[in-house]
Design a protein around this motif. Structure first.
Motif, PDB file in Angstrom:
ATOM      1  N   ARG A  34     -67.086  39.796 -48.923  1.00 19.99           N
ATOM      2  CA  ARG A  34     -67.692  40.431 -50.106  1.00 19.99           C
ATOM      3  C   ARG A  34     -69.211  40.471 -49.983  1.00 19.99           C
ATOM      4  NH1 ARG A  34     -68.091  43.973 -53.648  1.00 19.99           N
ATOM      5  NH2 ARG A  34     -67.765  43.514 -55.843  1.00 19.99           N
ATOM      6  N   CYS A  38     -74.428  42.342 -49.808  1.00 19.53           N
ATOM      7  CA  CYS A  38     -75.644  41.582 -50.095  1.00 19.53           C
ATOM      8  C   CYS A  38     -76.617  41.539 -48.912  1.00 19.53           C
ATOM      9  CB  CYS A  38     -75.279  40.152 -50.487  1.00 19.53           C
ATOM     10  SG  CYS A  38     -73.982  40.021 -51.732  1.00 19.53           S
ATOM     11  N   LEU A  68     -75.202  34.081 -60.684  1.00 20.44           N
ATOM     12  CA  LEU A  68     -74.473  35.352 -60.679  1.00 20.44           C
ATOM     13  C   LEU A  68     -73.846  35.626 -62.045  1.00 20.44           C
ATOM     14  CD1 LEU A  68     -72.845  35.298 -57.140  1.00 20.44           C
ATOM     15  CD2 LEU A  68     -74.594  36.885 -57.976  1.00 20.44           C
ATOM     16  N   ARG A  72     -74.599  38.722 -64.580  1.00 20.48           N
ATOM     17  CA  ARG A  72     -73.486  39.521 -65.106  1.00 20.48           C
ATOM     18  C   ARG A  72     -73.531  39.594 -66.628  1.00 20.48           C
ATOM     19  NH1 ARG A  72     -67.574  37.423 -63.842  1.00 20.48           N
ATOM     20  NH2 ARG A  72     -68.233  35.896 -65.379  1.00 20.48           N
ATOM     21  N   ALA A  85     -74.042  42.332 -60.087  1.00 23.44           N
ATOM     22  CA  ALA A  85     -73.257  41.241 -60.675  1.00 23.44           C
ATOM     23  C   ALA A  85     -72.372  41.721 -61.819  1.00 23.44           C
ATOM     24  CB  ALA A  85     -74.185  40.131 -61.154  1.00 23.44           C
ATOM     25  N   HIS A  87     -70.247  43.902 -62.029  1.00 24.99           N
ATOM     26  CA  HIS A  87     -68.892  44.260 -61.627  1.00 24.99           C
ATOM     27  C   HIS A  87     -68.154  43.139 -60.894  1.00 24.99           C
ATOM     28  CE1 HIS A  87     -69.776  48.290 -62.955  1.00 24.99           C
ATOM     29  NE2 HIS A  87     -70.895  48.232 -62.264  1.00 24.99           N
ATOM     30  N   LEU A  88     -68.776  41.974 -60.749  1.00 23.63           N
ATOM     31  CA  LEU A  88     -68.131  40.867 -60.047  1.00 23.63           C
ATOM     32  C   LEU A  88     -67.181  40.113 -60.969  1.00 23.63           C
ATOM     33  CD1 LEU A  88     -71.173  39.370 -58.087  1.00 23.63           C
ATOM     34  CD2 LEU A  88     -69.320  40.784 -57.165  1.00 23.63           C
ATOM     35  N   THR A  89     -66.013  39.772 -60.454  1.00 22.85           N
ATOM     36  CA  THR A  89     -65.070  38.938 -61.201  1.00 22.85           C
ATOM     37  C   THR A  89     -65.467  37.473 -61.015  1.00 22.85           C
ATOM     38  OG1 THR A  89     -63.563  38.649 -59.337  1.00 22.85           O
ATOM     39  CG2 THR A  89     -63.209  40.593 -60.762  1.00 22.85           C
ATOM     40  N   GLU A  92     -64.590  36.532 -57.461  1.00 22.12           N
ATOM     41  CA  GLU A  92     -65.557  37.011 -56.472  1.00 22.12           C
ATOM     42  C   GLU A  92     -66.833  36.178 -56.514  1.00 22.12           C
ATOM     43  OE1 GLU A  92     -64.530  41.738 -56.076  1.00 22.12           O
ATOM     44  OE2 GLU A  92     -65.540  41.055 -57.909  1.00 22.12           O
ATOM     45  N   ILE A  93     -67.277  35.820 -57.695  1.00 20.22           N
ATOM     46  CA  ILE A  93     -68.468  34.975 -57.825  1.00 20.22           C
ATOM     47  C   ILE A  93     -68.216  33.623 -57.173  1.00 20.22           C
ATOM     48  CG2 ILE A  93     -69.849  33.661 -59.499  1.00 20.22           C
ATOM     49  CD1 ILE A  93     -69.784  36.196 -61.284  1.00 20.22           C
ATOM     50  N   LEU A  96     -68.255  34.117 -53.365  1.00 19.72           N
ATOM     51  CA  LEU A  96     -69.618  34.309 -52.854  1.00 19.72           C
ATOM     52  C   LEU A  96     -70.383  32.990 -52.858  1.00 19.72           C
ATOM     53  CD1 LEU A  96     -70.474  37.696 -54.582  1.00 19.72           C
ATOM     54  CD2 LEU A  96     -70.480  37.271 -52.106  1.00 19.72           C
TER      55      LEU A  96
END
Length: 111
Positions: A34, A38, A68, A72, A85, A87-89, A92-93, A96
């Motif tokens: 993912r 970045c 993050l 968000r 951020a 759109h990050l779940t 996913e956070i 990452l």
């Protein structure tokens, strides 16, 4: 002898159970994949390539995740990071954060 009310005992038992069950670990490999979004700013190994961009390699997992989530939620604002951020779940956070925190940074004194 004093016995705590049933709801207090149930809460205490639930808390003990939660503490004994390991939390689901974030997936650093998925985070690495993912993180391809970045690399333009934070570099392929979390070492920034752009001015005024932080290095993420070796940062604490909790710190990266908190930042993050703050981007968000709009509690922290940056024109690029806020958009990314958004759109990050949570998963996913977590991934990452696991990836960047897993990168080892070595400090070397200059001669």
């Amino acid at each position: 002898m004093h016995i705590a009310p049933i709801h207090v005992r149930v809460l205490a038992a639930g808390a003990a159970l939660l503490i004994s069950v390991p939390l689901l670990a974030a997936d650093a490999q998925s985070g690495s994949e993912r993180a391809q979004l970045c690399v333009a700013c934070h570099g392929p190994k979390g070492l920034a390539t752009m001015p005024n961009t932080p290095n993420l390699a070796g940062q604490p997992e909790a710190y990266i995740g908190e930042q993050l989530k703050a981007y968000r939620a709009g509690r922290r604002v940056h024109e690029i990071m806020s958009l990314i951020a958004k759109h990050l779940t949570d998963e996913e956070i977590g991934n990452l954060a696991a990836w960047y925190s897993s990168i080892r940074v070595e400090v070397v004194d200059k001669p």
